[in-house]
Design an enzyme around this catalytic site. Structure first.
Site: not given
Ligand code: GLC
Ligand code: CA
Length: 537
Positions: A209, A272
């Protein structure tokens, strides 16, 4: 006409030909009536995913969390939130998935923990606590204001004052998500061990993330104002995050994390990203290829649905891929409005046709296979912390996170209780059960398309060539492998188009159409917004 011949197509890794499917766990299937999806719910629906044909499931965070950002605020990196189940249930999910040849990918949130994580609770107790330096603390300016002008990705200052110890702490997202200090080797160790904890259990990989924020410039100097018209201005930022994102040391940490993955066999490392253009993706692959296997490519997701725009982005990406690097495309996730809404419902099957026939790994978002659209959530029912802060006209991220629509029973078969977000009004008509029964449904379109992709080498690893000159508003390309030749043609426009393929084939035939038309020969008619996949004779 340029053909992209795929590198090393004989020794493909499992993830290079896989179809990934993202589950937002709160919204997939509730098994105990508390209105929130859970791991047992996912286990109960594994056969659905097998039938859909996907290969790997990425599950958004399922770790203990106060849920200030619905799990992206982790309070323990090595356990399961009781709301989702426990470690034993997780192990069962792994076994049940693996028994069905499905891979399980978890979500790793390295940039920040929850403010309820024991590390942060310790860190804030005193300036000389051994965990103080695990987070990023700074003195106020002489007038008491924050150390610099850095702002949170969710708006507002990135600094929150902590009165007991008289310092500010940094958070790139919510105040409940304090940034970890990745310049501290103890943090790096602890976080690498958290990865190992799950990889040892048999997890097949991680989606990492918000990696772009991981390291901040040592100088802590102010960010400059955004340039008008720039990428960051379009994202609603006042300042260009020059000293807060994509610092060189961040890429070094991508490589270090990668080494942890490499301690295990066949794990996939997904990141990401948040890059300005496709060129920005290249450093994430590493040099050479010691970074992410799959640096998520969001560039089509942010593009307009125009043939020329899509073509330009795909070509720019293929042109600069590093040798051996494998492309990927994403059209939807839990942070962006559903593409059936963004691109217009009439285009939603064409988006799937593109995603599943391009050269590159597709990641689907749960419910897109039903053609789910954004669900309007009135302000009073909004729960996304970002959405709540947004002006009346915007809706935050709740609209794309509503419960999966399984059948026409109350709450779409998602829960026997009160769902945490409202179920779409259309669920009685639009659901898995009704679409399975309808040969021409979006779900059956996806199933056929995924089946074709899996069974035809031309589609998952065939050479790729754009076909020019077929007509306005059209995008066409060939995929070829082992003597098999396929052609995809998408009609982006609202006019009927006829294409002549006599220069390419003596006879072609439809394998699949978004409109379920069947044609053969050398001329084909495409209805407005129709896309077709043809076998060339
Ligand atoms: C990522 C996640 C998003 C989350 C943010 C902070 O962008 O996808 O949902 O809010 O990071 O962790
Ligand atoms: Ca539940």
């Amino acid at each position: 006409m340029k053909t992209y011949h795929l590198h090393g197509t004989h020794n493909l890794k499992w993830w290079q030909t896989a179809v990934f499917y993202q589950i937002y766990p709160r919204s997939f299937q509730d098994s105990n009536g508390d209105g929130i999806g859970d791991l047992q719910g996912i286990i109960n629906r594994l056969d659905y995913l097998v039938d859909l044909g996907i290969n790997a499931i990425w599950i958004s965070p399922i770790f203990p969390s106060p849920m200030a950002d619905f799990g992206y605020d982790v309070a323990d990196y090595c356990d399961i939130h009781p709301m989702f189940g426990d470690l034993a249930t997780f192990d069962r999910l792994l076994d049940e998935a693996h028994a069905r040849n499905l891979k399980i990918i978890l979500d790793f949130v390295p940039n920040h923990s929850s403010n309820q994580h024991p590390w942060f609770l310790e860190s804030r107790t005193s300036r000389d606590n051994p965990k103080r330096d695990w987070y990023i603390w700074r003195d106020a300016k002489p007038d008491g204001s924050p150390p610099n002008n850095w702002i949170s990705m969710f708006g507002g200052p990135a600094w929150t004052w902590d009165a007991p110890t008289g310092q500010y702490y940094l958070h790139s997202f919510l105040p409940e998500q304090p940034d970890l200090n990745w310049r501290n080797p103890d943090v790096v160790n602890a976080m690498h061990n958290a990865l190992r904890f799950w990889l040892q259990r048999g997890v097949d990989g991680f989606r990492v993330d918000a990696i772009l924020c991981l390291i901040k410039h040592e100088s802590f100097q102010d960010n400059p104002p955004v340039t008008p018209g720039s990428y960051w201005e379009r994202w609603g930022h006042q300042f260009e995050p020059r000293y807060t994102v994509e610092q060189p040391e961040m890429f070094e940490h991508v490589r270090l994390m990668r080494r942890v993955f490499d301690e295990f066999e066949e794990r996939v490392h997904i990141g990401e990203t948040g890059t300005v253009d496709v060129a920005g993706l290249i450093p994430y692959y590493g040099r050479p290829l010691d970074g992410y296997d799959i640096p998520f490519n969001f560039k089509l997701l942010h593009a307009n649905w125009h043939a020329a725009t899509v073509r330009q982005i795909v070509e720019a990406y293929y042109d600069i891929l590093p040798a051996g690097g494998w492309p990927n495309f994403v059209f939807g996730n839990h942070d962006i409005h559903r593409f059936a809404t963004r691109y217009g419902y009439q285009n939603h099957r064409s988006v799937a046709m593109l995603l599943l026939t391009l050269w590159g790994i597709p990641t689907l978002y749960y419910g897109d296979e039903l053609g789910l659209e954004d669900v309007f959530i009135p302000l009073a029912q909004r729960v996304d912390p970002w959405g709540i802060k947004m002006p009346e006209g915007d809706f935050g991220r709740d609209p794309e996170r509503t419960p999966m629509q399984w059948d026409s029973s109350p709450n779409a078969g998602f829960t026997s209780g009160q769902p945490w977000l409202p179920v779409a009004n259309d669920y009685a008509q639009r659901n898995v059960a009704s679409q399975l029964a309808d040969a021409h449904s979006t779900l059956n379109f996806y199933k056929t398309l995924i089946q074709l992709r899996r069974s035809r080498p031309a589609l998952h690893n065939g050479a790729f060539t754009f076909v020019d000159g077929l007509g306005d508003d059209l995008l066409a390309y060939r995929r070829e492998a082992d003597g098999q030749r396929l052609l995809v043609c998408l009609n982006f426009g609202d006019q009927t188009r006829t294409i002549d393929l006599s220069h390419l084939t003596s006879r072609a035939a439809t394998l699949l159409s978004t409109h379920f038309t069947q044609q053969s020969g050398t001329t084909f008619m495409l209805q407005p917004h129709e896309s077709i996949l043809l076998q060339l004779g």
